[in-house]
Design a protein around this motif. Structure first.
Motif, mmCIF file in Angstrom:
data_model
loop_
_atom_site.group_PDB
_atom_site.id
_atom_site.type_symbol
_atom_site.label_atom_id
_atom_site.label_comp_id
_atom_site.label_asym_id
_atom_site.label_seq_id
_atom_site.Cartn_x
_atom_site.Cartn_y
_atom_site.Cartn_z
ATOM 1 N N ARG A 288 0.824 -1.197 0.000
ATOM 2 C CA ARG A 288 0.000 0.000 0.000
ATOM 3 C C ARG A 288 0.863 1.255 0.000
ATOM 4 N N ARG A 289 0.238 2.352 -0.416
ATOM 5 C CA ARG A 289 0.887 3.651 -0.269
ATOM 6 C C ARG A 289 0.862 4.100 1.187
ATOM 7 N N THR A 290 -0.221 3.774 1.880
ATOM 8 C CA THR A 290 -0.488 4.275 3.228
ATOM 9 C C THR A 290 -0.911 3.127 4.128
ATOM 10 N N PRO A 291 -0.910 3.321 5.448
ATOM 11 C CA PRO A 291 -1.394 2.271 6.348
ATOM 12 C C PRO A 291 -2.875 1.996 6.109
ATOM 13 N N PRO A 292 -3.359 0.823 6.517
ATOM 14 C CA PRO A 292 -4.798 0.557 6.446
ATOM 15 C C PRO A 292 -5.573 1.662 7.165
ATOM 16 N N ALA A 293 -6.622 2.157 6.536
ATOM 17 C CA ALA A 293 -7.311 3.349 7.029
ATOM 18 C C ALA A 293 -7.946 3.141 8.404
ATOM 19 N N ASP A 294 -8.971 2.302 8.477
ATOM 20 C CA ASP A 294 -9.651 2.105 9.757
ATOM 21 C C ASP A 294 -9.277 0.779 10.397
ATOM 22 N N ASP A 295 -8.547 -0.044 9.658
ATOM 23 C CA ASP A 295 -8.052 -1.324 10.152
ATOM 24 C C ASP A 295 -9.175 -2.195 10.714
ATOM 25 N N ALA A 296 -10.262 -2.290 9.958
ATOM 26 C CA ALA A 296 -11.350 -3.166 10.377
ATOM 27 C C ALA A 296 -10.908 -4.619 10.429
ATOM 28 N N GLU A 297 -9.899 -4.952 9.643
ATOM 29 C CA GLU A 297 -9.445 -6.348 9.634
ATOM 30 C C GLU A 297 -8.872 -6.765 10.982
ATOM 31 N N ARG A 298 -8.363 -5.804 11.747
ATOM 32 C CA ARG A 298 -7.827 -6.156 13.070
ATOM 33 C C ARG A 298 -8.918 -6.744 13.960
ATOM 34 N N GLN A 299 -10.135 -6.252 13.785
ATOM 35 C CA GLN A 299 -11.236 -6.787 14.584
ATOM 36 C C GLN A 299 -11.593 -8.212 14.178
ATOM 37 N N GLN A 300 -11.365 -8.552 12.913
ATOM 38 C CA GLN A 300 -11.739 -9.861 12.407
ATOM 39 C C GLN A 300 -10.656 -10.907 12.617
ATOM 40 N N ALA A 301 -9.402 -10.486 12.630
ATOM 41 C CA ALA A 301 -8.295 -11.434 12.712
ATOM 42 C C ALA A 301 -8.184 -12.028 14.110
ATOM 43 N N ASP A 302 -7.560 -13.216 14.179
ATOM 44 C CA ASP A 302 -7.341 -13.856 15.474
ATOM 45 C C ASP A 302 -6.110 -13.309 16.182
ATOM 46 N N HIS A 303 -5.093 -12.988 15.419
ATOM 47 C CA HIS A 303 -3.826 -12.541 15.996
ATOM 48 C C HIS A 303 -3.209 -11.544 15.027
ATOM 49 N N VAL A 304 -2.718 -10.395 15.548
ATOM 50 C CA VAL A 304 -2.185 -9.340 14.693
ATOM 51 C C VAL A 304 -0.843 -8.885 15.250
ATOM 52 N N THR A 305 0.155 -8.840 14.374
ATOM 53 C CA THR A 305 1.488 -8.402 14.779
ATOM 54 C C THR A 305 1.993 -7.346 13.800
ATOM 55 N N GLU A 306 3.098 -6.691 14.179
ATOM 56 C CA GLU A 306 3.640 -5.636 13.325
ATOM 57 C C GLU A 306 5.120 -5.460 13.625
ATOM 58 N N ALA A 307 5.885 -5.071 12.591
ATOM 59 C CA ALA A 307 7.309 -4.778 12.751
ATOM 60 C C ALA A 307 7.773 -3.980 11.554
ATOM 61 N N GLY A 308 8.964 -3.399 11.660
ATOM 62 C CA GLY A 308 9.564 -2.679 10.548
ATOM 63 C C GLY A 308 10.525 -3.579 9.785
ATOM 64 N N LEU A 309 10.680 -3.293 8.492
ATOM 65 C CA LEU A 309 11.534 -4.125 7.642
ATOM 66 C C LEU A 309 12.254 -3.237 6.631
ATOM 67 N N THR A 310 13.569 -3.394 6.559
ATOM 68 C CA THR A 310 14.364 -2.678 5.568
ATOM 69 C C THR A 310 14.624 -3.583 4.377
ATOM 70 N N LEU A 311 14.352 -3.049 3.174
ATOM 71 C CA LEU A 311 14.483 -3.830 1.937
ATOM 72 C C LEU A 311 15.469 -3.139 0.984
ATOM 73 N N PRO A 312 16.757 -3.253 1.229
ATOM 74 C CA PRO A 312 17.711 -2.593 0.321
ATOM 75 C C PRO A 312 17.732 -3.178 -1.079
ATOM 76 N N SER A 313 17.406 -4.465 -1.220
ATOM 77 C CA SER A 313 17.446 -5.083 -2.548
ATOM 78 C C SER A 313 16.210 -4.762 -3.376
ATOM 79 N N GLY A 314 15.109 -4.353 -2.723
ATOM 80 C CA GLY A 314 13.864 -4.127 -3.435
ATOM 81 C C GLY A 314 13.141 -5.403 -3.825
ATOM 82 N N ARG A 315 13.543 -6.535 -3.233
ATOM 83 C CA ARG A 315 12.874 -7.814 -3.525
ATOM 84 C C ARG A 315 12.477 -8.467 -2.207
ATOM 85 N N LEU A 316 11.196 -8.758 -2.070
ATOM 86 C CA LEU A 316 10.657 -9.363 -0.863
ATOM 87 C C LEU A 316 10.459 -10.853 -1.097
#
Length: 386
Positions: A288-316
């Protein structure tokens, strides 16, 4: 066949410069490593007019020397400016000009003038001289020189700086449009670096192959840049979301203990996440260009995590320490991303952990902020797969 000294010879390059604005840098006497064919023509052109723009700035010819407006010829062709992101696909080219969207015009090792597509790395031979190149441009300046779009864009938004180009959020090759909401103004070299990793993927596809990794985003979500549906093998009920060049090595046992407890942990260029079953599991990735707007999916999911990731190669890459060439890589602009992982269907997993309808949704967006590994929503029961 005519020669430049023949009075009957066409002077298309003179016709092109007659409608151009110049110079972009102070006077120089340019000498290149080669002087044959178009190399000699280029040296003579920049010695007369050190850089220029034409077709309402839809075309830019780079200047020579350390001072002036926009990219200079030497720095632009330094591999570390942008060519390294194409991993050999731009080698052997002396890029001397570009259009509004970063399409490169270059001289190749066979002294031909070529058009280099930044999205696919495809080379199209335009001729054996700058006269041939100028004739090709003048045959359709609205399209080949981007004159029509450059004019309409400047009328609506004002002129770009000499070191800026337009880049589509969704690349034209993948169905992107020329509408304003699909275009961004960015540094010209950054535009090339963004597209290099994707060009590697597209260039390697055989003729007629379909590219399914990035379907068009739904109109209801214009901030969705790309959508990818994968099957990933969760060895030991673990997946690594990582830069293609990162390697986990052998971390301390506590690293995996933390991962098992929270379904999230990080290492340089790597995010480890938990999975309910040690088999192939469905993983959906949205960029995405931006974070999820209202993050309704967080209410539906069983478990939600988050972290930062650096991608110098541009390939995930998403796998468990598996770097087979057959595994799909997701091409992104090199940089730092926030990554949010939504785990669904954990209650469907059988007691023996062999069956289930668990699935994992990974959402990434560019960020300049710190995003430490954290649990945003915890599954109320012991996490399966431990």
């Amino acid at each position: 066949m005519t020669t430049p000294s023949d009075p009957r010879a066409p002077h298309y390059l003179a016709a092109l410069t007659a409608r151009a604005r110049y110079p972009l840098g102070p006077p120089v006497t340019l000498e290149l490593n080669r002087c044959d064919g178009p190399y000699g023509e280029l040296a003579a052109l920049l010695s007369r007019h050190n850089g220029l723009t034409a077709f309402n700035a839809g075309l830019q010819v780079f200047r020579a020397g350390a001072q002036g407006l926009g990219p200079d010829l030497q720095t632009w062709n330094d591999p570390q400016t942008w060519k390294h992101t194409y991993e050999g696909l731009a080698d052997g080219l002396l890029c001397f000009a570009q259009d509004l969207f970063g399409v490169q015009f270059a001289l190749d090792t066979e002294a031909r003038v070529v058009r280099f597509d930044p999205e696919t790395a495809e080379r199209t031979v335009l001729g054996d001289s700058l006269e041939d190149w100028a004739l090709w441009l003048l045959a359709d300046p609205d399209v080949r020189g981007a004159r029509a779009f450059a004019t309409s864009w400047q009328d609506r938004h004002g002129a770009l700086a000499h070191d800026q180009r337009l880049i589509p959020w969704r690349l034209f090759t993948l169905g992107g449009t020329y509408e304003d909401d699909n275009l961004a103004v960015k540094d010209a070299a950054q535009c090339m670096r963004i597209r290099g990793p994707l060009a590697q993927t597209l260039h390697a596809l055989p003729d007629g192959a379909d590219f399914h990794m990035t379907p068009t985003p739904p109109p209801s979500d214009p901030d969705l840049l790309s959508h990818h549906e994968l099957e990933a093998f969760a060895d030991y009920s673990t997946l690594l979301i990582q830069d293609d060049q990162a390697r986990l090595g052998e971390p301390e046992p506590v690293w995996f203990a933390t991962l098992a407890a929270n379904w999230i942990n990080t290492a340089p260029g790597i995010i480890g996440i938990g999975a309910a079953r040690p088999f192939d599991v469905p993983v959906t990735v949205d960029v995405r260009r931006t974070p999820p707007a209202d993050d309704a999916e967080r209410q539906q999911a069983d478990h939600v995590t988050e972290a930062g990731l650096t991608l110098p190669s541009g390939r995930l890459l998403i796998s468990m320490q598996d770097f087979d060439d057959e595994l799909p890589r997701i091409s992104l602009a090199p940089g730092t991303y926030a990554v949010r992982i939504y785990s669904h269907g954990l209650r469907t997993v059988s007691e023996d952990g062999l069956e289930g309808e668990d699935r994992y949704h990974v959402v990434l967006w560019p960020t300049d902020e710190e995003h430490p590994a954290q649990v945003l929503k915890r599954y109320p029961e012991p996490l399966p797969g431990g």
